[in-house]
Design a protein around this motif. Sequence first.
Motif, PDB file in Angstrom:
ATOM      1  N   ARG A   1       0.831  -1.219   0.000  1.00 37.51           N
ATOM      2  CA  ARG A   1       0.000   0.000   0.000  1.00 37.51           C
ATOM      3  C   ARG A   1       0.860   1.263   0.000  1.00 37.51           C
ATOM      4  NH1 ARG A   1      -5.158  -1.389   3.998  1.00 37.51           N
ATOM      5  NH2 ARG A   1      -5.704  -3.368   2.981  1.00 37.51           N
ATOM      6  N   LEU A   2       1.953   1.226   0.742  1.00 37.20           N
ATOM      7  CA  LEU A   2       2.844   2.391   0.749  1.00 37.20           C
ATOM      8  C   LEU A   2       3.471   2.594  -0.619  1.00 37.20           C
ATOM      9  CD1 LEU A   2       4.590   2.033   4.249  1.00 37.20           C
ATOM     10  CD2 LEU A   2       2.805   3.660   3.589  1.00 37.20           C
ATOM     11  N   GLU A   3       3.827   1.499  -1.281  1.00 44.63           N
ATOM     12  CA  GLU A   3       4.385   1.609  -2.638  1.00 44.63           C
ATOM     13  C   GLU A   3       3.359   2.195  -3.603  1.00 44.63           C
ATOM     14  OE1 GLU A   3       5.585  -2.342  -3.547  1.00 44.63           O
ATOM     15  OE2 GLU A   3       7.372  -2.295  -2.251  1.00 44.63           O
ATOM     16  N   ALA A   4       2.094   1.765  -3.444  1.00 50.46           N
ATOM     17  CA  ALA A   4       1.041   2.312  -4.305  1.00 50.46           C
ATOM     18  C   ALA A   4       0.865   3.805  -4.053  1.00 50.46           C
ATOM     19  CB  ALA A   4      -0.273   1.567  -4.042  1.00 50.46           C
ATOM     20  N   ILE A   5       0.947   4.207  -2.795  1.00 46.23           N
ATOM     21  CA  ILE A   5       0.833   5.639  -2.449  1.00 46.23           C
ATOM     22  C   ILE A   5       1.964   6.433  -3.086  1.00 46.23           C
ATOM     23  CG2 ILE A   5       0.963   7.290  -0.539  1.00 46.23           C
ATOM     24  CD1 ILE A   5      -0.504   5.184   1.188  1.00 46.23           C
ATOM     25  N   GLU A   6       3.195   5.926  -2.947  1.00 50.56           N
ATOM     26  CA  GLU A   6       4.351   6.635  -3.502  1.00 50.56           C
ATOM     27  C   GLU A   6       4.230   6.756  -5.016  1.00 50.56           C
ATOM     28  OE1 GLU A   6       7.989   5.714  -0.424  1.00 50.56           O
ATOM     29  OE2 GLU A   6       7.486   4.175  -1.916  1.00 50.56           O
ATOM     30  N   ALA A   7       3.730   5.681  -5.665  1.00 54.71           N
ATOM     31  CA  ALA A   7       3.585   5.711  -7.122  1.00 54.71           C
ATOM     32  C   ALA A   7       2.543   6.731  -7.547  1.00 54.71           C
ATOM     33  CB  ALA A   7       3.202   4.321  -7.630  1.00 54.71           C
ATOM     34  N   ARG A   8       1.434   6.777  -6.825  1.00 52.25           N
ATOM     35  CA  ARG A   8       0.365   7.723  -7.175  1.00 52.25           C
ATOM     36  C   ARG A   8       0.788   9.169  -6.941  1.00 52.25           C
ATOM     37  NH1 ARG A   8      -5.108   6.207  -7.558  1.00 52.25           N
ATOM     38  NH2 ARG A   8      -5.463   3.954  -7.622  1.00 52.25           N
ATOM     39  N   LEU A   9       1.550   9.419  -5.876  1.00 53.28           N
ATOM     40  CA  LEU A   9       1.942  10.794  -5.544  1.00 53.28           C
ATOM     41  C   LEU A   9       3.262  11.198  -6.183  1.00 53.28           C
ATOM     42  CD1 LEU A   9       1.015  10.994  -1.741  1.00 53.28           C
ATOM     43  CD2 LEU A   9      -0.356  11.671  -3.716  1.00 53.28           C
ATOM     44  N   GLY A  10       4.043  10.206  -6.650  1.00 55.73           N
ATOM     45  CA  GLY A  10       5.341  10.510  -7.246  1.00 55.73           C
ATOM     46  C   GLY A  10       6.340  11.019  -6.230  1.00 55.73           C
ATOM     47  N   VAL A  11       6.333  10.431  -5.022  1.00 56.17           N
ATOM     48  CA  VAL A  11       7.243  10.863  -3.962  1.00 56.17           C
ATOM     49  C   VAL A  11       7.921   9.646  -3.334  1.00 56.17           C
ATOM     50  CG1 VAL A  11       5.840  12.880  -3.398  1.00 56.17           C
ATOM     51  CG2 VAL A  11       5.433  10.740  -2.171  1.00 56.17           C
ATOM     52  N   ASP A  12       8.965   9.918  -2.585  1.00 55.97           N
ATOM     53  CA  ASP A  12       9.665   8.893  -1.806  1.00 55.97           C
ATOM     54  C   ASP A  12       9.410   9.213  -0.335  1.00 55.97           C
ATOM     55  OD1 ASP A  12      11.298   7.094  -0.577  1.00 55.97           O
ATOM     56  OD2 ASP A  12      13.186   7.912  -1.375  1.00 55.97           O
ATOM     57  N   LEU A  13       8.583   8.390   0.321  1.00 54.75           N
ATOM     58  CA  LEU A  13       8.212   8.676   1.708  1.00 54.75           C
ATOM     59  C   LEU A  13       9.353   8.428   2.677  1.00 54.75           C
ATOM     60  CD1 LEU A  13       4.553   7.277   1.837  1.00 54.75           C
ATOM     61  CD2 LEU A  13       5.294   9.653   1.656  1.00 54.75           C
ATOM     62  N   ASP A  14      10.419   7.812   2.230  1.00 53.11           N
ATOM     63  CA  ASP A  14      11.580   7.652   3.095  1.00 53.11           C
ATOM     64  C   ASP A  14      12.423   8.931   3.128  1.00 53.11           C
ATOM     65  OD1 ASP A  14      11.043   5.071   3.887  1.00 53.11           O
ATOM     66  OD2 ASP A  14      12.012   4.191   2.123  1.00 53.11           O
ATOM     67  N   ASP A  15      12.144   9.829   2.185  1.00 56.61           N
ATOM     68  CA  ASP A  15      12.835  11.113   2.159  1.00 56.61           C
ATOM     69  C   ASP A  15      12.093  12.070   3.111  1.00 56.61           C
ATOM     70  OD1 ASP A  15      14.798  13.020   0.540  1.00 56.61           O
ATOM     71  OD2 ASP A  15      12.874  14.064   0.778  1.00 56.61           O
ATOM     72  N   PHE A  16      12.819  12.596   4.105  1.00 57.16           N
ATOM     73  CA  PHE A  16      12.168  13.402   5.138  1.00 57.16           C
ATOM     74  C   PHE A  16      11.447  14.610   4.554  1.00 57.16           C
ATOM     75  CE2 PHE A  16      12.226  17.028   8.046  1.00 57.16           C
ATOM     76  CZ  PHE A  16      11.493  16.511   9.100  1.00 57.16           C
ATOM     77  N   GLU A  17      12.103  15.341   3.653  1.00 59.38           N
ATOM     78  CA  GLU A  17      11.494  16.569   3.136  1.00 59.38           C
ATOM     79  C   GLU A  17      10.237  16.269   2.325  1.00 59.38           C
ATOM     80  OE1 GLU A  17      12.640  20.378   0.296  1.00 59.38           O
ATOM     81  OE2 GLU A  17      14.230  19.220   1.273  1.00 59.38           O
ATOM     82  N   GLN A  18      10.289  15.220   1.494  1.00 55.22           N
ATOM     83  CA  GLN A  18       9.108  14.877   0.701  1.00 55.22           C
ATOM     84  C   GLN A  18       7.975  14.378   1.595  1.00 55.22           C
ATOM     85  OE1 GLN A  18       9.806  12.710  -3.061  1.00 55.22           O
ATOM     86  NE2 GLN A  18      12.025  12.942  -2.682  1.00 55.22           N
ATOM     87  N   ALA A  19       8.322  13.574   2.601  1.00 52.47           N
ATOM     88  CA  ALA A  19       7.294  13.083   3.521  1.00 52.47           C
ATOM     89  C   ALA A  19       6.676  14.242   4.303  1.00 52.47           C
ATOM     90  CB  ALA A  19       7.893  12.052   4.482  1.00 52.47           C
ATOM     91  N   ALA A  20       7.516  15.216   4.712  1.00 52.89           N
ATOM     92  CA  ALA A  20       7.002  16.378   5.448  1.00 52.89           C
ATOM     93  C   ALA A  20       6.049  17.191   4.576  1.00 52.89           C
ATOM     94  CB  ALA A  20       8.156  17.247   5.927  1.00 52.89           C
ATOM     95  N   SER A  21       6.387  17.334   3.289  1.00 49.14           N
ATOM     96  CA  SER A  21       5.531  18.085   2.381  1.00 49.14           C
ATOM     97  C   SER A  21       4.166  17.421   2.239  1.00 49.14           C
ATOM     98  CB  SER A  21       6.209  18.198   1.012  1.00 49.14           C
ATOM     99  OG  SER A  21       5.398  18.928   0.104  1.00 49.14           O
TER     100      SER A  21
END
Length: 523
Positions: free
Chosen positions: A490-510
């Motif tokens: 599910r997290l991979e699907a989220i990252e694919a849909r949003l085009g972000v890397d949730l392991d990256d602090f700045e992108q996750a914060a955004s």
Amino acid sequence: MTTASETLEPALSVRQVLTLDRVLAGEPEVVAGASQLDRPVRWVHVAEAPDVGVMLTGGEMVLTTGVLLAGDEEAQAEYIRSLHRAEASAVVLGLGRAFPTPPDVMRRAAERCGLPMVVLHRPFPFAELTEEVQSRLVRRKFAAVSLSEAVRTALTGLITAGAPLQRLLDEIAKHAGCPLVVTNLAHRVLATAGERSAVDDVLRDWERISRQAGGSEGDGWVRAELGGRGERWGRIVLCGYRGDTATGRLLADRAAEALVLHRMLGGSAHSWEEQSAQSLLTDLVSGVVPARQLLPRARAAGLPVNRRTFVPLVVRDGDAAQLDRVLRMLGLSGLVAELAEGAVAVLLSLARDQDAAALTAHFATRLRSESGVRKTVVAAAEPRTTWEEVPAALREAQHVADAVAQSATGLDLPVVVRLRDVHLRGLIRLLRDDPQVQAFAERELDGLLCGDRHAEQDLLPVLRTYLATGRNKSHTAQLHHVSRPALYRRLEAIEARLGVDLDDFEQAASVHIALLAHDAQQG
């Protein structure tokens, strides 16, 4: 309470009668009692008998030629005294053979008694005057009865339909054509109706004006008592009524009857106070009405406003009646009202030398103790010392309460929560209506808010929990009752849909900030 028959008194004064065309044709001259010309005329009576006073019931204008009084000064003086004792409104003497000039004895006696005495210098058919005045009085009485029944029918219909108090008052104000105020016995305003600017003018110095007016009905101030079964609990006041006093009294009595019936069928004086506070606090929070214009209403509602410190509070899942009890129990001045479902506002008014922080904490602690709910959220804005800052402070307290309600569970919050205690979530709540923040949230979450029901129902909640738990995968999986591999997919699907890397602090914060803004906008 005054009955309808008692209120239907004459609607013509002596002064008004003297301005009628038929009277002016007789060249009237007021020779005594000029200060009493506003006395009401209930009837016009033609009488020559010296003992006419015993046949009067009060309020009559007596017309005479004095033919049976000529040559007897004692009889003339007694004639005036008898009219005074019978509470006649005036005496009109037609000059002629009996009295070619105004008789001094009668004039002096009338002046001593305060009885208006008018002489007619030209011959005048008394029958014309009686016909004119009687027809006018009958027409006015009929109009008063019609108005009374129209008001009674309208108010009864509203009460039967379950209309709120304000709807009744608006109907009364429409018929009266002036502001009206409902107060308790301490002159505290419970409700108002009428043109807003006119009401504000009345309330601007309400306490002084209402107490100075006392029980009199001068200058268009007409009042009726509210109560029943031997107990008075308030009054309704027509402020600046422009019609005659008798009709004003009738309107006030009809209004009082309706308000008492409204209370008997489910309302109460206490609920009227709550409605008054709710209206005031709602207007303050909305900002639609400038705070300065609301100051007279606050003062008339009994809130101290001069040289005070104001502390706005918002309590989640609170009970307005319980908050009001705690407020009174602690001897604090303030207003309590339910703003929206689950949120009750309290506006504390403290003396400048009182410790606002300590009293606020004491109030919150006592509230928790009285309610038995340890997690009762009491959100507060920083104290304000000027009335103009109160609306913004109330909105700040409301934002804090909403931010706490939407925050993650398990937060260790103080007994009184302030903006600094809700951190980023509180900031987002304050900025949620900013168009740029709204655009940012839509842009960042577009992949999950594109109308895909699966994404909104399954992926968005997972993302919300994942970010709220500090990106703790184990905790997120437990909370959603899924296995670790299922959560990873599910997290991979989220990252694919949003085009972000949730392991990256700045992108996750955004993404986290965008999600907080989205949730704040959704309420």
